[in-house]
Design a protein around this motif. Structure first.
Motif, PDB file in Angstrom:
ATOM      1  N   GLU A  30      16.590 -22.037   5.671  1.00  0.00           N
ATOM      2  CA  GLU A  30      17.095 -23.411   5.716  1.00  0.00           C
ATOM      3  C   GLU A  30      18.558 -23.458   6.143  1.00  0.00           C
ATOM      4  N   SER A  31      19.329 -22.422   5.781  1.00  0.00           N
ATOM      5  CA  SER A  31      20.761 -22.408   6.124  1.00  0.00           C
ATOM      6  C   SER A  31      20.997 -22.307   7.625  1.00  0.00           C
ATOM      7  N   VAL A  32      19.957 -21.858   8.358  1.00  0.00           N
ATOM      8  CA  VAL A  32      20.074 -21.807   9.822  1.00  0.00           C
ATOM      9  C   VAL A  32      19.054 -22.751  10.461  1.00  0.00           C
ATOM     10  N   ASP A  33      18.702 -23.825   9.714  1.00  0.00           N
ATOM     11  CA  ASP A  33      17.819 -24.888  10.204  1.00  0.00           C
ATOM     12  C   ASP A  33      16.444 -24.388  10.632  1.00  0.00           C
ATOM     13  N   TYR A  34      15.887 -23.464   9.823  1.00  0.00           N
ATOM     14  CA  TYR A  34      14.533 -22.987  10.102  1.00  0.00           C
ATOM     15  C   TYR A  34      13.656 -23.249   8.889  1.00  0.00           C
ATOM     16  N   ASP A  35      12.494 -23.857   9.126  1.00  0.00           N
ATOM     17  CA  ASP A  35      11.560 -24.180   8.060  1.00  0.00           C
ATOM     18  C   ASP A  35      10.528 -23.056   7.954  1.00  0.00           C
ATOM     19  N   PHE A  36      10.694 -22.192   6.971  1.00  0.00           N
ATOM     20  CA  PHE A  36       9.831 -21.025   6.811  1.00  0.00           C
ATOM     21  C   PHE A  36       8.588 -21.451   6.022  1.00  0.00           C
ATOM     22  N   GLU A  37       7.668 -22.116   6.691  1.00  0.00           N
ATOM     23  CA  GLU A  37       6.508 -22.709   6.024  1.00  0.00           C
ATOM     24  C   GLU A  37       5.608 -21.665   5.364  1.00  0.00           C
ATOM     25  N   LEU A  38       5.445 -20.509   5.997  1.00  0.00           N
ATOM     26  CA  LEU A  38       4.546 -19.494   5.462  1.00  0.00           C
ATOM     27  C   LEU A  38       5.009 -19.036   4.072  1.00  0.00           C
ATOM     28  N   VAL A  39       6.274 -18.677   3.943  1.00  0.00           N
ATOM     29  CA  VAL A  39       6.775 -18.183   2.658  1.00  0.00           C
ATOM     30  C   VAL A  39       6.800 -19.309   1.628  1.00  0.00           C
ATOM     31  N   LYS A  40       7.098 -20.520   2.060  1.00  0.00           N
ATOM     32  CA  LYS A  40       7.065 -21.653   1.129  1.00  0.00           C
ATOM     33  C   LYS A  40       5.665 -21.838   0.548  1.00  0.00           C
ATOM     34  N   SER A  41       4.655 -21.647   1.374  1.00  0.00           N
ATOM     35  CA  SER A  41       3.280 -21.798   0.890  1.00  0.00           C
ATOM     36  C   SER A  41       2.907 -20.675  -0.067  1.00  0.00           C
ATOM     37  N   VAL A  42       3.457 -19.482   0.154  1.00  0.00           N
ATOM     38  CA  VAL A  42       3.209 -18.360  -0.753  1.00  0.00           C
ATOM     39  C   VAL A  42       3.793 -18.666  -2.133  1.00  0.00           C
ATOM     40  N   VAL A  43       4.995 -19.218  -2.159  1.00  0.00           N
ATOM     41  CA  VAL A  43       5.662 -19.567  -3.422  1.00  0.00           C
ATOM     42  C   VAL A  43       4.825 -20.586  -4.203  1.00  0.00           C
ATOM     43  N   SER A  44       4.385 -21.644  -3.521  1.00  0.00           N
ATOM     44  CA  SER A  44       3.618 -22.682  -4.220  1.00  0.00           C
ATOM     45  C   SER A  44       2.240 -22.180  -4.625  1.00  0.00           C
ATOM     46  N   SER A  45       1.625 -21.341  -3.789  1.00  0.00           N
ATOM     47  CA  SER A  45       0.316 -20.772  -4.114  1.00  0.00           C
ATOM     48  C   SER A  45       0.398 -19.910  -5.364  1.00  0.00           C
ATOM     49  N   ASN A  46       1.477 -19.131  -5.477  1.00  0.00           N
ATOM     50  CA  ASN A  46       1.615 -18.248  -6.635  1.00  0.00           C
ATOM     51  C   ASN A  46       1.766 -19.038  -7.932  1.00  0.00           C
ATOM     52  N   LYS A  47       2.477 -20.141  -7.875  1.00  0.00           N
ATOM     53  CA  LYS A  47       2.626 -20.974  -9.070  1.00  0.00           C
ATOM     54  C   LYS A  47       1.278 -21.527  -9.523  1.00  0.00           C
ATOM     55  N   ARG A  48       0.435 -21.928  -8.565  1.00  0.00           N
ATOM     56  CA  ARG A  48      -0.909 -22.400  -8.914  1.00  0.00           C
ATOM     57  C   ARG A  48      -1.748 -21.278  -9.492  1.00  0.00           C
ATOM     58  N   GLN A  49      -1.638 -20.104  -8.896  1.00  0.00           N
ATOM     59  CA  GLN A  49      -2.481 -18.986  -9.306  1.00  0.00           C
ATOM     60  C   GLN A  49      -2.203 -18.561 -10.742  1.00  0.00           C
ATOM     61  N   GLN A  50      -0.981 -18.704 -11.190  1.00  0.00           N
ATOM     62  CA  GLN A  50      -0.643 -18.289 -12.550  1.00  0.00           C
ATOM     63  C   GLN A  50      -1.430 -19.071 -13.603  1.00  0.00           C
ATOM     64  N   LEU A  51      -1.902 -20.250 -13.245  1.00  0.00           N
ATOM     65  CA  LEU A  51      -2.604 -21.088 -14.213  1.00  0.00           C
ATOM     66  C   LEU A  51      -4.119 -21.123 -13.993  1.00  0.00           C
ATOM     67  N   VAL A  52      -4.627 -20.281 -13.104  1.00  0.00           N
ATOM     68  CA  VAL A  52      -6.039 -20.361 -12.755  1.00  0.00           C
ATOM     69  C   VAL A  52      -6.943 -20.071 -13.960  1.00  0.00           C
TER      70      VAL A  52
END
Length: 443
Positions: A274-296
């Motif tokens: 983000e500091s160089v104006d790049y949206d790293f969508e893949l890693v962002k999705s990994v972060v959110s996926s992991n939070k969901r997985q913890q509660l499966v």
């Protein structure tokens, strides 16, 4: 033999200092905690890491490993100073560099001769430029300082092994002389050295951890599909891993990653982008996926049991992985919070991490001293950490101790055939459930 200072005695700093002393260097580890330093001088590791105490004691007795709270004593006459302090995650996901800044100024004020500074801490790309600037701006004496990025790749629970048996040692230096020095220091390890520039070395650390986190996230998502399609994620992962381009490591489905590296480093990489104006969508999705997985498994328990209010739920394991007492970002935290919010009574047992867990877990969790005590009269159990103690236990313990032997295995500790020979109602990750005939009839 080189004279080396190591600032910080957490997982990275202490293991690094101990390992460097074991290959023959004279190492002084610096920490501001007097009580901690006193224990380390006596050969007692402040962290739980298999094999570390033994190597510490050996090198203390050999006169190669020292501990001090004095920066003046720690830095005087040293050839190299390693920075190995924490870079915790801020609320916004960026790396907190306060400890790095303090160490840089301490180095500047206390060094007495030319020195090479080595950054072991995981820091955002460009931080080493900032560190060397801070040091040079605050120098108390007219000396030459060079900087090297030398990221660590130690796994908690097997850090001592990794220090001596790593896949590679990355040396990022813009000064050939400084790079040569650090390569020479590490030569006795016999591990391949990869030389690059400082910024590329900084990025290698983040890119490596983000890739491994992505691999874990991917197989966890596949496991969720397997559950819905009556496929077996373990067979799927094995078949995938036979492809040399994929490999079989980090393809073990579970309830998500935790610890001090993957959660922090993936969030930091998103912020770096983000500091160089790049949206790293893949890693962002990994972060959110992991939070969901913890509660499966909590979600599965709600489906199977119905309401959790008033139910007693046992947790086996609290640390984010076995062979460590590290609770940082452990799935146990989110799981216990969700269970308590649902009105459940939570009893938890971990063979090592229970004391440390109290600093991280929500209020209301009851900590007990054995797996049997945790399981006693429980309505269900969630296996959070795949300690050998749990994997090797007789399955009959679930039947004899629990009010109802309903097991939610977040780490796939047991084979389905083995479970099918019991009266346990068993739910795991990405595999078919095992439901005894009498339960199916009752349903």
């Amino acid at each position: 033999m080189k004279k080396i200072a190591v600032v910080g005695t957490g997982y990275v700093g202490l293991v690094t200092g101990v390992a460097l002393s074991d290959i023959g260097h004279n190492v002084t580890c610096i920490d501001i905690d007097h009580e901690k330093v006193k224990k380390m001088r006596d050969g007692e590791s402040p962290i739980y890491e298999p094999g570390l105490d033994e190597v510490m004691t050996r090198n203390i007795n050999a006169g190669r490993l020292h501990f001090t709270t004095s920066h003046e004593e720690g830095f005087v006459g040293k050839d190299v100073a390693y920075i190995a302090v924490g870079t915790p995650e801020r609320e916004d996901g960026t790396a907190d560099l306060r400890f790095i800044e303090t160490v840089a100024k301490d180095i500047a004020q206390n060094i007495t001769e030319d020195i090479t500074v080595v950054t072991k801490s995981t820091v955002p790309v460009g931080t080493n430029d900032y560190i060397i600037g801070l040091i040079r701006d605050n120098l108390a004496k007219d000396v030459t300082v060079n900087i090297v990025s030398n990221p660590e790749f130690l796994r908690e629970g097997s850090a001592v092994y990794d220090a001596f048996n790593g896949d590679r040692i990355v040396v990022g230096a813009d000064s050939a002389e400084a790079g040569d020095l650090i390569e020479e220091i590490n030569k006795p390890f016999g591990i391949p050295v990869y030389r690059t520039d400082v910024r590329s070395a900084e990025m290698i650390k983040y890119a490596s951890n983000a890739f491994l986190a992505t691999k874990i996230g991917f197989i966890n998502e596949i496991s969720n599909l397997c559950s819905r399609l009556d496929a077996n994620v373990e067979d799927v992962a094995f078949g995938m891993g036979l492809d040399g381009r994929i490999g079989n490591q980090f393809l073990k489905a579970g309830i998500g990653y935790g610890g001090s590296c993957f959660p922090k480093d993936t969030s930091a990489l998103v912020k770096i982008a983000e500091s160089v104006d790049y949206d790293f969508e893949l890693v962002k999705s990994v972060v959110s996926s992991n939070k969901r997985q913890q509660l499966v498994m909590v979600d599965k328990a709600k489906d199977v049991i119905g309401g959790l209010k008033g139910k007693t739920i046992a947790l086996l394991g609290l640390a984010f992985k076995p062979n460590t007492d590290d609770m940082r970002e452990s799935p146990a935290i989110a799981i216990s919070r969700e269970l308590l919010l649902a009105g459940a009574d939570v009893k938890a047992y971990d063979p090592i991490a229970a004391v440390n867990a109290a600093h991280f877990m929500p209020d209301g969790v009851e900590y007990v001293g054995s797996k049997e005590e945790a399981l006693s009269q429980a309505d269900a159990v969630i296996i959070v950490t795949d300690w050998a103690e749990f994997k090797d236990m007789e399955l009959s313990v679930f039947e004899t101790e629990m009010a109802a032997p309903v097991v939610f295995d977040g780490r796939n500790c047991y084979g389905l055939e083995e479970v099918s020979r019991t009266n346990i109602e068993y739910y795991s990750i990405g595999r078919r459930p095992v439901v005894p005939e009498k339960v199916r009839v009752a349903e």
